[in-house]
Each structure stands twice: as structure tokens, then as C-alpha cells.
Design an enzyme around this catalytic site. Structure first.
Site, PDB file in Angstrom:
ATOM      1  N   ASP A  23      -4.087  -2.629   3.877  1.00 15.98           N
ATOM      2  CA  ASP A  23      -4.286  -1.838   2.658  1.00 15.98           C
ATOM      3  C   ASP A  23      -5.317  -0.736   2.856  1.00 15.98           C
ATOM      4  O   ASP A  23      -5.301   0.273   2.164  1.00 15.98           O
ATOM      5  CB  ASP A  23      -4.688  -2.735   1.491  1.00 15.98           C
ATOM      6  CG  ASP A  23      -3.471  -3.473   0.980  1.00 15.98           C
ATOM      7  OD1 ASP A  23      -3.090  -4.480   1.599  1.00 15.98           O
ATOM      8  OD2 ASP A  23      -2.864  -3.002  -0.001  1.00 15.98           O
TER       9      ASP A  23
ATOM     10  N   ALA B 173       0.799  -1.228   0.000  1.00 16.06           N
ATOM     11  CA  ALA B 173       0.000   0.000   0.000  1.00 16.06           C
ATOM     12  C   ALA B 173       0.841   1.292   0.000  1.00 16.06           C
ATOM     13  O   ALA B 173       0.659   2.151  -0.884  1.00 16.06           O
ATOM     14  CB  ALA B 173      -0.970  -0.027   1.179  1.00 16.06           C
TER      15      ALA B 173
ATOM     16  N   ASN C 184      -6.565  -6.478   4.025  1.00  9.92           N
ATOM     17  CA  ASN C 184      -5.162  -6.827   3.778  1.00  9.92           C
ATOM     18  C   ASN C 184      -5.165  -8.049   2.862  1.00  9.92           C
ATOM     19  O   ASN C 184      -6.225  -8.590   2.506  1.00  9.92           O
ATOM     20  CB  ASN C 184      -4.432  -7.100   5.102  1.00  9.92           C
ATOM     21  CG  ASN C 184      -2.932  -7.209   4.906  1.00  9.92           C
ATOM     22  OD1 ASN C 184      -2.311  -6.346   4.271  1.00  9.92           O
ATOM     23  ND2 ASN C 184      -2.320  -8.268   5.396  1.00  9.92           N
TER      24      ASN C 184
HETATM   25  O1  MRU Z   1      -1.129  -7.268  -3.493  1.00 12.29           O
HETATM   26  P1  MRU Z   1      -0.034  -6.651  -2.675  1.00 12.29           P
HETATM   27  O2  MRU Z   1       1.232  -7.419  -2.691  1.00 12.29           O
HETATM   28  O3  MRU Z   1       0.148  -5.196  -2.984  1.00 12.29           O
HETATM   29  O4  MRU Z   1      -0.592  -6.728  -1.188  1.00 12.29           O
HETATM   30  C1  MRU Z   1       0.142  -6.100  -0.166  1.00 12.29           C
HETATM   31  C2  MRU Z   1      -0.405  -6.319   1.182  1.00 12.29           C
HETATM   32  O5  MRU Z   1      -1.436  -6.903   1.364  1.00 12.29           O
HETATM   33  C3  MRU Z   1       0.356  -5.683   2.318  1.00 12.29           C
HETATM   34  O6  MRU Z   1       0.172  -6.430   3.478  1.00 12.29           O
HETATM   35  C4  MRU Z   1      -0.156  -4.256   2.557  1.00 12.29           C
HETATM   36  O7  MRU Z   1      -0.199  -3.532   1.370  1.00 12.29           O
HETATM   37  C5  MRU Z   1       0.680  -3.541   3.545  1.00 12.29           C
HETATM   38  S1  MRU Z   1       2.281  -3.138   2.948  1.00 12.29           S
HETATM   39  C6  MRU Z   1       3.060  -2.265   4.178  1.00 12.29           C
END
Ligand code: MRU
Length: 359
Positions: free
Chosen positions: A248, A57, A258
Site C-alpha cells: 500500500d 491500493a 501492506n
Molecule cells: O484493505 P485493502 O483490502 O484495501 O488492502 C489491500 C492490500 O493490502 C493489498 O495487498 C495492497 O493494496 C496491494 S493491491 C495490489
């Protein structure tokens, strides 16, 4: 302060002056290759976000903000009226903000940039505007680095003894700093705490196996990868002191979107009496939404499930259900660690009191 690992990798970095370009570490190639892509226009930034070359995110928020420098560069060179240039910039902003729908950090960062555009009036000096936006994007990145450090420090105050189970990737690859959930783990390790980190491999794109294990290996923190389905069995052994994940989007009542599998993990943690922590900066909170039911959940290509990494794993006639995120209700979360403090007894009131503090 950067760790030696962060000095080595550059998840997202701007190259050159305001007419430069965005360099992105292509996370789809990890852990086998360290490759970078050069994004010289908005469509290439959008492609990198959609394809998860850059992901996590906070990191996609930072990439989106830099993408807006490229949006101004494009509009500046159009042979058109200021009105049309401005509407072109707004369209590119919207295209960037919607490249991935669940993580609010992306829209949050674009909206921060849009305020600067709005303040520049209807006939701006585009070169000056481009420079101001580059400065703001750099601030967003630097602020995120500091936020991660605060989250790391706060998180250490509530980290119980025992091994740690995490899901997806929340480290330097996903943020502008040491990370959120992974930032707590790295900070605790640097303070001398010792534990084993269990990393869910995180189906279908394996952010845990490919990225979290890669980061932890660089920090020389012992990491063991498990298939997501092994989490219940692991928690039953009693060796895991807590689960820590990122987020997220977090709504006003603390419901947390998330990576898919997080909700199941929270239920398992509850069943085994293991604390379940979420770590996220205040930019991940969306206080305009009352509950997690209102969070848009990204659905990704069926091929990620049916043909992962070019290996056909299901019959040709099978279809797939591939939500990229799920929502963990606030009541399953022991605490949410933010740079502004720790939210315990997660509710509308406790979220508001920590997140609106000092704003
Ligand atoms: O699909 P992604 O890899 O972007 O998903 C990321 C996540 O779910 C993370 O846990 C979230 O973005 C937090 S990152 C600090």
C-alpha cells in the site's frame, strides 16, 4: 491484453461520456454475488472506498481519479464564483484523497488530476476540464494495466520452484490489470509453471478467502485457503517456495505497508528461510518518507473484529484493536518487484536506483 476473466469483471469502469458515472464492482458482496454500484457523486465514491466496495491500493487510486470527474460536474453546476467553485473542487479532492490514509496510490492519483486543474487556470471551461480529467483518469487506469503486465514478467524471472503463499488480494480486483503479486502468479501459470497457491484468508475482512480464491478459481489455478495463523505451520513443511504480497505504501528505504499480517508473515518467512517478495508499481512508492515509521496506519471499526459479517464473536464488553495495515521492514524483504525492475538488497540506494530510473 485483458484475460478472459478481466473481460468478465469490471472492477472500476467509467460509463458514458464525461457527464457519465463511475461503476464499481461491490467487492463486499463477493464471492457469493457479483453486484455493481453506480457512483454518481463524490460522496458515493468516498463511501465505496471507505466501505471497501473498491479496495486495493491501485484500484482506489483509479476510483479516486474518476471521482474527480464527478467533483468537476458538481462544481460546474453551482451558481457561484469561479473562486468558490475552485475551492469546492479542492475540498472534494482532499475528501477523496483522505478516504483511506495508508495506500499512497490514492493521493498520488488525485495529485495527478490536481495538476490538470491547476493548469486550467482560475476561470476554466468546466466542461473541457471535466473531459481532460476523464481522459487522465482513463490513462491512469490503462497505465496500471500495462504496469501489472511488466510486474508479472519481471516477477517470473525470480520466482523459485515450489508452492506460493500470498496474503490479502492483489489481483484484478485490486488494480487496473492482472494484479501485482497475483499478476506474477497468473503470468507464471500462463507460462506453464505449475504450483499450488496458498491464500491466507486475511482476517478480519477475508480478502484472501473471498477475493483471491475467487480470482484464482476463475483462472483455474489451484488455490488452498488457510487461516492466517496456519502460515507458520505451512512454511515449516518446506513446500512453499516463496511468499509474494502486494503493498500500500513503500518508503525510501524499502519499508512496506501492506495488509495487517504481512509483517508477521515476513518474520515467519525469514525464520524458515523462504524468500519473501513484494510486488508493487512505482506509484506505490512514497520517497518523501524516510522509513515505515512515518506511514499512517488506518485503524478500522472494532466491529470488523468483534462482529465480523454480522456474527457476534466476542462478548459485548470486549474491545478490539483493528489496524488495517502493518509495516514490514525492508531487511525482511528478499526483493521488491516493480514495473521498472527488481529491487534486490533492499535499501535507500537500491530503491532510489530502480524507482527514479528514467524519471
Ligand atoms: O484493505 P485493502 O483490502 O484495501 O488492502 C489491500 C492490500 O493490502 C493489498 O495487498 C495492497 O493494496 C496491494 S493491491 C495490489
Amino acid at each position: 491484453m485483458n484475460t478472459p476473466f478481466q473481460n468478465e469483471i469490471h472492477t472500476v469502469s467509467w460509463q458514458g461520456d464525461s457527464e457519465g458515472y463511475l461503476k464499481i464492482l461491490d467487492q463486499t458482496a463477493l464471492p457469493t454475488a457479483v453486484k455493481y454500484v453506480a457512483c454518481k457523486d463524490v460522496p458515493s465514491v468516498i463511501e465505496s472506498i471507505k466501505m471497501l466496495r473498491v479496495r486495493g491500493a491501485p484500484a482506489i487510486g483509479i476510483a479516486g481519479a474518476y471521482g474527480m470527474v464527478l467533483a468537476i460536474d458538481y462544481a460546474k453546476n453551482l451558481n457561484d464564483t469561479d473562486t468558490n467553485k475552485m475551492s469546492c473542487i479542492q475540498q472534494l479532492a482532499e475528501d477523496l484523497a483522505t478516504a483511506r490514509p495508508t495506500a499512497i496510490n490514492l493521493r498520488w492519483a488525485i495529485e495527478r488530476i490536481q495538476k490538470i486543474i491547476l493548469n486550467s487556470g482560475p476561470n476554466p471551461d468546466y466542461s473541457e476540464l471535466q473531459q481532460s480529467i476523464l481522459n487522465e483518469a482513463k490513462s491512469i487506469q490503462h497505465e496500471d494495466q500495462a504496469l501489472c503486465e511488466h510486474i508479472g514478467e519481471h516477477g517470473c524471472t525470480i520466482l523459485p520452484e515450489g508452492d506460493i503463499l500470498t496474503h490479502c488480494n492483489t489481483g484484478a480486483l485490486a488494480t487496473g490489470g492482472i494484479g501485482t503479486a497475483l499478476g506474477i502468479i497468473v503470468t507464471a501459470w500462463k507460462k506453464g509453471r505449475r504450483f499450488q497457491v496458498f491464500a491466507d484468508e486475511t482476517r478480519p475482512l477475508l480478502q484472501g478467502a473471498r477475493l483471491t480464491a475467487w480470482e484464482l478459481t476463475h483462472h483455474q489455478i489451484p488455490v488452498t485457503v488457510l487461516v492466517d495463523a496456519a502460515a507458520a505451520h505451512l512454511l515449516k513443511t518446506g513446500r512453499v517456495g516463496c511468499c509474494i504480497v502486494g503493498a500500500d505504501r513503500i518508503t525510501a528505504n524499502g519499508d512496506t505497508a501492506n495488509k495487517i499480517g504481512t509483517y508477521g508473515l515476513a518474520l515467519l518467512a525469514k525464520a524458515h528461510n523462504v524468500p519473501f517478495f513484494v510486488a508493487a508499481p512505482s506509484s506505490t512508492f512514497d520517497l518523501t518518507l524516510k522509513s515505515g515509521d512515518e506511514i499512517p496506519i488506518e485503524e478500522r471499526s472494532e466491529n470488523e473484529v468483534l462482529q465480523p459479517f454480522n456474527f457476534r464473536s466476542a462478548p459485548a464488553a470486549a474491545t478490539a484493536f483493528n489496524p488495517a495495515f502493518d509495516v514490514t521492514p525492508g531487511h525482511l524483504i528478499t526483493a521488491i518487484v516493480t514495473e521498472r525492475g527488481i529491487i534486490k538488497d533492499v535499501s535507500h540506494e537500491t530503491v532510489a536506483s530502480v524507482i527514479t530510473r528514467g524519471t
